[in-house]
Design an enzyme around this catalytic site. Structure first.
Site, mmCIF file in Angstrom:
data_model
loop_
_atom_site.group_PDB
_atom_site.id
_atom_site.type_symbol
_atom_site.label_atom_id
_atom_site.label_comp_id
_atom_site.label_asym_id
_atom_site.label_seq_id
_atom_site.Cartn_x
_atom_site.Cartn_y
_atom_site.Cartn_z
ATOM 1 N N GLU A 240 0.846 -1.208 0.000
ATOM 2 C CA GLU A 240 0.000 0.000 0.000
ATOM 3 C C GLU A 240 0.877 1.251 0.000
ATOM 4 O OE1 GLU A 240 -1.399 2.908 3.101
ATOM 5 O OE2 GLU A 240 -2.053 0.902 3.738
ATOM 6 N N GLU A 310 9.819 3.707 2.532
ATOM 7 C CA GLU A 310 8.591 3.264 3.182
ATOM 8 C C GLU A 310 8.864 2.253 4.296
ATOM 9 O OE1 GLU A 310 6.030 5.071 2.731
ATOM 10 O OE2 GLU A 310 7.315 6.087 1.285
#
EC number: 3.4.24.-
Length: 1258
Positions: A240, A310
Site C-alpha cells: 500500500e 517506506e
C-alpha cells in the site's frame, strides 16, 4: 481544539475490529489522537450499539441519537451501520493516518444518535487538534444527506388495519399475507449503477452532488493482511505504501486540488482519490484520476529507493501507534479470534519481517493478489453521464491484466448475492453467488491463474453456541503498568445475518428498540448516585472485515470498584432479559426511531459522496441490501406496524442470553472474556499498591450479578413541555421581551444581510442573536450559546472551577423540578441532542434538533430552563471532581500527555488554566465556587446565541422572544475577580528544552515543539495590535506589482492587509505550507518520522496564540527529527515560499470551505462572535469576504504572518518523550529543577536537568 477533555453522560459505541492501516498524505494526526473518520448515521439498519455510562471518568465525543458512538483516542475506527445510506455529517477532514486508525472498525450502530441533555465536552490543552490521548475532541453530530433527486415509488407497505396492535387476532389469510410481505426483498438503491469489465474488474457508480463539482474514486483490492503467509506479515501494508507514494501519476494530481489516501485492513486494501470534476482549464479530471489508480493498484514500480523510504516510515509508524490503547485492542482481538488467523495478522505486521523483504518478495505478493478481477472500483460524486463514465473506466482499465488472465463471466448481479449467512463474508463479487460459482469452473480458474477466495476474510470462526460451561475458556487477564482503570469485555460471536428482506429489517428494528431501552435505563438509573462503574456499553454489530456479528458487553470502572461494576451491569442486563421492555418503552423508542428515520429521509440530498461510498462498500461486504434514505424510511414504516411487544422482548432476549444466562447449558458460550487491568492502583492515604485479580474472581463477580433479586421496570412520566404555556404567558407579561437596536451605531432592531442570509437581532436583556435560514438540511436545526470567559476567567484561588463546574452541570442533568430521567426522555421524544463544553475562552451549549413536532421550540425550552432553572447537585460535583482527579493521576501513564503537559507548563509559566487542574486545586473547590464560576459568566451581553436551520422567520423570532427574551440577564456584569491575562514564560527560565522518560516494555518516542503566535485578530501577548503595523507595510510583491485588492460589494476595493481577518487568512495558508514542507522533508526525504504536523491555536478573545509541531519517532531518531522540524520552521527565509505552494494551500482551504458551506454546523462556526463584545473585530465582512480574501493573499502576505511566529531559540519550547526499558540516566538534557507544585505525581526530575522517569503515583 486544545486537548479536548470530552466527557459525555450518554452511551457510546465502540467498534472492535482489526487494526486498519492508513497512509494519509496531507492530513495527519498525532499518535495521541489517532482520530476517527466518522462515517456517520448509516441509518440504523444494522447492528446496534449502546452504552450506559456514569460519566465519572470517561472522555467521550458527544454524538447525538439513540445510541452513542465513542471516539476512542486510540486505534478504533468507527463505521456505522450498514444497510442504509449514511446521513450527512459536517465535513470532517479525513484522517487516514496509517496508524492503525482502527482496530475496532467492526461495530456498527443501530443507533443514529442519542438525543439527550448535558453531554460535557470541555477542553484543555496544547493545540487545537493534538494531544487527545485520553482526551477526545468533540465530533459534531452528523446530519443526514444524499441520494436520489427525484421521488421514488413507495416501498411495499403493510395494509392498514393489519397487525397494528400486538393483541390483534389475524385471520389465516392475513397471516399468510404478512408472511409473504415479510419474506419479500427490500428495494435496491435506484441510482446505484453496477457493472463489470471483461477482465473481471467490478465497478459501481453513484451520482451524488455533495459536495458539488467533486467526486470520490476508490479502488478496493480484495487483498489484505489476512492473505499474508507466515513470512509476509505486514507485506500488504508495505505494498500500500510503496504503490501509493511511488506513483508519479498520483503526484501529478496534487496541483489540481485533488486529495489522495490509502489504507490496509484484514480483508482489503483501498486507494482513494477525492478530486474536482474538472481542471482549471475545464478538462475532465476523471480519466487522470482513474489512470493514477490504475498505476497504483496494478502497475506500481517497486523501486528499491522507495521501498527503503517506506520501510523506514512503517517501522516508525509501528512504534508510533504502539500505545497502550492499541495493545489493549490487540489483546481483545487475539482472544476474540484465537481460533483463526485474525488473531495474528494485524495489518501493521511484524518488525523483524518488515526489515527483511526485498523488492522481489514484495512483487510476488502483488502479482498474486493485485489483479482486476480481484478488485472493485467505486465512483461516487457529481457525475451526470453514466455511459460516459463507464466508457472512461473501460478505456483506462480495459486492457489491464488481459495478457495473462481472462475475466469471469459473472453478471453485475453478482454484487448483490453473497454467501449464505453461515459463511463469514464474501468479498464483493468474488464468486459470492451461484451464478458466479457456476462460471468459475476448473478451466476458468486456469485462465485466471490467480488465487482468489470465495469467502472474505478466508477464516473459520467458532460460533458462540449453547454448550456446557465446562467448555468455557476462563477469563483472560491483560495486566500492564500503563493501564489506569479496570475494563472487561464479554464477547458473543455469531454469523452475520444479511439484511435482504423486510423480515431481516424488522429484526434489526426490534433489536434497536430493545437495546435503546437498556441504554437509557442504566444511563439514567445510576446517574444520580455514585455508580460503581465508569461506563457500561453493550454493542451488537456486524463486521465485514472479520466476517461475523459480535455482541460485546464492556464495563469500565475504577479498579477498587471492579467487582460491584460487573455485578451491577450483569444485574441490569439480566433484568431486561427477564422482564423485557415495557409497553411505554416500546412506544417511546419506536416513535423516536421513526422520527429519526423520517429526518434522515428528508435530508437525502445532503449526504457527502465519501459517506455514501463507505456505506456502500461495507454494505456489500456484509451482503446487506443497499437502500437510499427514503427507501430505508419507507421500509421501516412498512415493518413498524407489525412489531409486537412479545417479539421485541423475545428477539432482544436472545442477544443478551450469553450474559443473562451465563453458566447455564442453554446459554451461548461467550467467545471470550478479557479483563484489562493496571498493575498498581492508587489508594487514598496509602499510595500505590499492587492490584491483584484472578479469573475465578471475575467469574464469581459475574455470577453475583446473576443472583441478585430483580424487579420489573416502572413506567416513567415524560413531560410534554418544560415551559408550560401558562408559565410562558406569565413570564412574557412580567418581563416584556422585546428587540432593541442591534448596536449603538444604528437604530435598526434588525439587520439582515441578503448575500449571506444572516439576520442579527438583540434582545432587551442584552442577549445578541444571529440566525440564518438554511434549506441545506431539511427539517433540521442547530443552535449554539456561547458565553465569554471560559477557563481563562478562573481566578487564582479557584483553579479548575469552570471546567469542573461545566462537568457538574452535565453530571446533574436536571432543570427546574424535572428529574434527569424526565429531561433525557424529553430530549429523546423530540430528537434533541444537547452538549456542554468549556474551553480556555468560552463556555458553550450546542443543541441539535429537528423541526418536526415542535422540536425547535422544545430545544429553546431546554435552553431557557438551563439559563433560568439549572440545578446544581452535590453528588454531581463530587463525580465531576473525581473525574478530573483520576484524570490528572493518569497523565504519567501516557507518553503523549505527559510530554505535552511538561511543555505547556513550561511555555505558559505553569498557568493551570491551560492544563489539567491539579489535586490541590480540585481539593479547594466547592459546589458554590464552581457554580459561581460558571453562572457568573451567563450575563446578557456576555452571551451570544446563533441558530441555523430550516425554519421560518416567524417561528424563529417567536422562539427567540418567548424563551431567550424572557430569561433574566444582568447587563454589564463585572466580575469581582480581576482578570489575569495569560503570558509566556520568560526565555531566561532555561526550560526551553525538556525531556520525559516513561518506563514501558516497548520503545516509542514523540516530541512537541511550540512557540508564541498572535491571536486570530492580530493582537499579541505583549499588547501590540499587529494590524496597525501590517496596514503600513508595503503592499508590493517581489515582482513589483500590487496584489492585495479584494473585490467586495458595490465594486469597492478592500485591502486584505486592512481586513480584520488578515492574520486568520494568512496564518491558515502558512500552516498548510509548513505542513507540506514538514512532510516532504522530515518524513519523506529524511525518513525520521511517520507522522509530523504543524497546527496553530489562534484565540479569539485572549490576546495570544501559539503553534505546535507534533512529531512521532523512535528513541534513536527523535532528537534528529526535532532538529529537522526546527530547520523546516526556520528555513522559510532561505527557502522561500513559491507561488505554486501558495496556490496549492489556497486550493486546499477553499476546497474545504466549499465542501463545508452547506453544513448547518459550519455556518454556526461562521456566525460565532459576530456580535460578541469581546471579539470586536469580527463583523459580517469576515463571512462575506472569506473566499476573496484567500484568493487575494500573496506570498509577501504570508511572510508578514510568518514574521509574527516566534521561532528563535529563546522563544521556542520543545519537549521530547521517550518510552522504553532504558534508564533515565541515558538521556542527557540541561540541568534544571521543576518549580515546586508544578509537577505531576509520578514524574520526578533527576539526572541532568528535567530528564524524568515515571514513578509510582503518590
Amino acid at each position: 481544539m486544545p486537548m479536548a477533555a470530552s466527557t459525555s453522560t450518554t452511551s457510546s459505541l465502540t467498534n472492535l475490529s482489526l487494526p486498519h492501516h492508513h497512509h494519509h498524505r496531507h492530513h495527519r494526526h498525532s499518535p495521541s489522537s489517532i482520530s476517527t473518520r466518522f462515517r456517520s448515521n448509516r441509518f440504523f439498519l444494522s447492528s446496534s450499539s449502546l452504552s450506559f455510562s456514569s460519566p465519572q471518568r470517561e472522555r467521550r465525543v458527544v454524538y447525538g441519537g439513540l445510541g452513542l458512538r465513542r471516539n476512542k483516542p486510540d486505534v478504533w475506527k468507527h463505521y456505522s451501520s450498514l444497510l442504509s445510506p449514511p446521513a450527512a455529517a459536517p465535513f470532517q477532514q479525513s484522517c487516514a493516518s496509517c496508524c492503525l486508525a482502527s482496530t475496532k472498525k467492526r461495530r456498527s450502530s443501530l443507533a443514529r444518535f442519542v438525543p439527550g441533555a448535558f453531554f460535557d465536552n470541555s477542553s484543555i490543552g496544547l493545540s487545537k487538534d493534538k494531544l487527545r490521548h485520553g482526551y477526545v475532541k468533540r465530533v459534531q453530530v452528523p446530519h443526514a444527506t444524499v441520494g436520489p433527486d427525484e421521488p421514488h415509488a413507495a416501498s411495499t407497505a403493510w395494509p392498514d388495519g393489519v397487525a397494528e396492535k400486538q393483541d390483534s387476532s389475524l385471520f389465516d389469510s392475513e397471516l399468510e399475507r404478512l408472511e409473504e410481505f415479510l419474506g419479500s426483498e427490500l428495494p435496491s438503491h435506484p441510482k446505484l449503477h453496477r457493472g463489470q469489465l471483461k477482465n473481471g474488474l467490478r465497478y459501481l457508480i453513484l451520482p451524488n452532488k455533495v459536495p458539488p463539482t467533486r467526486f470520490e474514486a476508490h479502488m478496493e483490492v480484495h487483498a489484505g493482511s489476512i492473505d499474508e503467509g507466515d513470512d509476509e506479515q505486514g507485506i500488504a501494508h508495505m505494498i500500500e505504501h510503496v504503490a501509493f507514494l511511488g506513483s508519479k501519476k498520483r503526484e501529478k494530481l496534487l496541483g489540481t486540488g485533488a486529495r489522495s489516501n490509502a489504507y490496509t485492513d484484514f480483508h482489503h486494501t483501498v486507494f482513494h482519490i477525492h478530486a474536482p470534476t474538472t481542471t482549471k482549464d475545464s478538462d475532465d479530471l476523471l480519466p487522470s484520476v482513474l489512470d493514477a489508480l490504475n498505476e497504483i493498484a496494478f502497475h506500481p514500480k517497486f523501486l528499491s529507493s522507495r521501498i527503503e523510504k517506506e520501510r523506514r516510515a512503517i517501522l516508525s509508524e509501528l512504534q508510533m501507534m504502539n500505545t497502550i490503547e492499541y495493545r489493549v485492542d490487540c489483546q481483545l482481538l487475539q482472544h476474540l479470534h484465537s481460533e483463526n488467523k485474525l488473531s495474528k495478522r494485524f495489518p501493521i505486521g511484524l518488525e523483524e519481517q518488515i526489515k527483511k523483504w526485498d523488492a522481489e518478495k514484495i512483487r510476488k505478493f502483488h502479482e498474486r493478489w493485485y489483479f482486476p478481477a480481484n478488485a472493485t472500483l467505486y465512483i461516487v460524486g457529481d457525475i451526470d453521464n453514466i455511459p460516459k463514465t463507464v466508457g472512461q473506466i473501460e478505456a483506462v482499465f480495459g486492457q489491464t491484466g488481459v495478457d495473462n488472465e481472462k475475466g469471469s463471466g459473472a453478471t453485475p448481479s453478482a454484487f448483490g448475492a453473497m454467501a449464505s449467512f453461515l459463511v463469514p463474508k464474501l468479498s464483493v463479487g468474488l464468486g459470492g453467488n451461484s451464478i458466479e460459482r457456476s462460471t468459475n469452473t476448473l478451466d476458468q480458474s486456469k485462465v485466471f491463474n490467480k488465487e482468489r477466495q470465495v469467502v472474505r476474510p478466508p477464516v473459520t470462526h467458532n460460533w458462540s453456541l449453547p454448550g456446557s460451561s465446562a467448555n468455557l475458556n476462563p477469563p483472560q487477564i491483560f495486566q500492564h503498568e500503563l493501564l489506569q482503570n479496570f475494563s472487561i469485555n464479554m464477547f458473543c460471536k455469531i454469523p452475520v445475518n444479511k439484511v435482504q428482506t423486510y423480515r431481516d429489517l424488522r429484526i434489526v428494528l426490534m433489536k434497536r428498540i430493545f437495546l435503546s431501552a437498556l441504554h437509557f435505563r442504566i444511563n439514567t438509573r445510576y446517574k444520580s448516585s455514585n455508580p460503581p462503574f465508569t461506563s457500561v456499553e453493550l454493542d451488537h454489530s456486524d463486521s465485514g472485515r472479520e466476517g461475523c456479528t459480535v455482541t460485546t458487553l464492556t464495563i469500565t470502572a475504577e479498579p477498587k470498584n471492579w467487582q460491584n461494576a460487573i455485578r451491577v451491569a450483569v444485574h441490569e442486563v439480566r433484568r431486561l432479559k427477564e422482564f423485557g421492555v415495557t409497553q411505554g418503552e416500546l412506544t417511546r423508542y419506536l416513535d423516536a426511531l421513526l422520527k429519526d428515520s423520517e429526518h434522515l429521509a428528508a435530508m437525502i440530498d445532503n449526504v457527502s459522496s465519501v459517506d455514501n461510498l463507505d456505506f456502500i462498500m461495507e454494505s456489500d461486504a456484509l451482503s446487506h441490501k443497499v437502500m437510499d434514505q427514503r427507501q430505508g424510511h419507507e421500509s421501516l414504516l412498512a415493518v413498524a406496524g407489525t412489531v409486537t411487544l412479545d417479539e421485541v422482548n423475545s428477539v432482544g432476549a436472545e442477544v443478551l442470553e450469553f450474559i443473562a444466562d451465563f453458566g447455564k447449558p442453554t446459554a451461548p458460550l461467550p467467545a471470550a472474556i478479557v479483563a484489562c487491568v493496571p498493575k498498581k492502583v492508587h489508594i487514598e492515604g496509602v499510595g500505590e499498591t499492587e492490584f491483584k485479580i484472578s479469573s475465578t474472581e471475575i467469574t464469581d463477580a459475574i455470577k453475583a450479578g446473576l443472583d441478585d433479586p430483580i424487579e420489573p421496570e416502572p413506567e416513567l412520566e415524560v413531560p410534554k413541555e418544560l415551559v408550560p404555556s401558562s408559565n410562558l404567558q406569565e413570564l412574557k407579561e412580567q418581563r416584556k421581551p422585546t428587540f432593541i437596536p442591534v448596536s449603538p451605531e444604528t437604530d435598526a432592531t434588525k439587520l439582515h444581510d441578503e448575500e449571506t442570509g444572516i439576520t442579527r437581532r438583540r434582545l432587551a436583556n442584552g442577549i445578541p442573536v444571529n440566525y440564518k435560514i438554511s434549506k441545506s438540511e431539511t427539517q433540521s436545526g442547530v443552535m449554539r450559546l456561547i458565553v465569554g470567559g471560559g477557563r481563562a476567567a478562573e481566578s487564582s484561588d479557584s483553579k479548575g472551577s469552570v471546567i469542573v463546574g461545566v462537568r457538574t452541570l452535565s453530571e446533574g442533568g436536571r432543570v427546574g423540578n424535572f428529574s434527569r430521567e424526565q429531561v433525557e426522555l424529553f430530549c429523546v421524544n423530540h430528537l434533541i441532542n444537547c452538549s456542554l463544553e468549556s474551553t480556555e475562552e468560552f463556555i458553550s451549549m450546542e443543541f441539535r434538533f429537528t423541526l418536526r413536532d415542535n422540536g425547535m421550540r422544545a430545544a429553546f425550552q431546554l435552553l431557557h430552563m438551563v439559563l433560568e432553572h439549572s440545578v446544581w447537585l452535590d453528588d454531581a460535583f463530587d463525580r465531576a471532581r473525581q473525574l478530573y482527579l483520576s484524570y490528572y493521576r493518569s497523565i504519567p501513564k501516557s507518553l503523549e500527555r505527559s510530554t505535552a503537559h511538561k511543555l505547556m507548563v513550561a511555555m505558559l509559566d505553569g498557568d493551570e488554566r491551560f492544563t489539567e487542574p491539579t489535586p490541590s486545586s480540585l481539593e479547594n473547590l466547592t459546589l458554590q465556587s464552581v457554580k459561581d464560576a460558571v453562572m457568573n459568566q451567563f450575563v446578557g451581553d456576555n452571551m451570544e446565541v446563533s441558530i441555523v436551520g430550516d425554519f421560518t422567520e416567524e417561528d424563529i423570532e417567536s422562539c427567540i422572544l418567548d424563551y431567550l427574551g424572557t430569561a433574566q440577564a444582568t447587563r454589564n456584569f463585572k466580575s469581582e475577580q480581576e482578570f489575569i491575562p495569560p503570558s509566556f514564560r520568560s526565555s531566561s527560565s532555561g526550560l526551553q528544552f525538556q525531556e520525559v522518560f516513561l518506563n514501558d516494555t516497548d520503545e516509542r518516542a514523540c516530541a512537541y515543539i511550540a512557540g508564541p503566535a498572535p491571536n486570530r485578530w492580530g493582537f499579541t501577548v505583549d499588547g501590540k495590535d499587529l494590524l496597525e503595523t501590517i496596514d503600513n507595510a508595503s503592499s508590493v510583491n517581489d515582482n513589483g506589482t500590487k496584489s492585495d485588492a479584494v473585490p467586495t460589494e458595490g465594486g469597492l476595493q478592500k485591502s486584505l492587509r486592512n481586513h480584520p481577518l488578515f492574520f486568520g487568512i494568512t496564518m491558515g495558508l502558512l500552516s498548510e505550507i509548513i505542513n507540506s514542507r514538514l512532510f516532504t522533508t522530515v518524513r519523506d526525504s529524511l525518513g525520521l518520522t511517520y507522522d509530523v504536523s504543524f497546527e496553530l491555536n489562534l484565540f479569539d478573545r485572549l490576546k495570544l496564540g501559539w503553534y505546535v509541531i507534533s512529531v512521532t519517532s523512535t528513541p534513536s531518531k527523535v532528537h534528529k527529527a526535532v532538529d529537522a522540524c526546527k530547520n523546516v520552521l526556520r528555513g522559510l527565509h532561505s527557502n522561500r515560499i513559491t507561488d505554486r505552494e501558495l496556490d496549492r494551500a489556497k486550493r486546499t482551504l477553499l476546497m474545504r470551505h466549499e465542501a463545508e458551506i452547506k453544513s448547518n454546523a459550519y455556518w454556526l462556526g461562521l456566525l460565532a462572535h459576530l456580535q460578541a463584545s469581546s471579539v470586536p473585530r469580527k463583523d459580517i465582512s469576515c463571512i462575506k469576504d472569506l473566499t476573496s480574501l484567500y484568493e487575494a493573499a500573496t506570498v509577501e502576505d504570508t511572510y508578514l504572518a510568518y514574521e509574527q511566529l516566534k521561532v528563535d531559540e529563546d522563544s521556542l519550547y520543545s519537549c521530547i518523550g521517550v518510552a522504553g526499558a532504558q534508564t533515565a540516566q541515558n538521556i542527557e538534557v540541561p540541568i534544571e529543577e521543576e518549580e515546586a507544585g508544578e509537577g505531576y505525581p509520578g514524574v520526578l526530575p533527576m539526572g541532568r536537568g528535567l530528564s524524568t522517569m515515571t514513578r509510582p503515583t503518590t
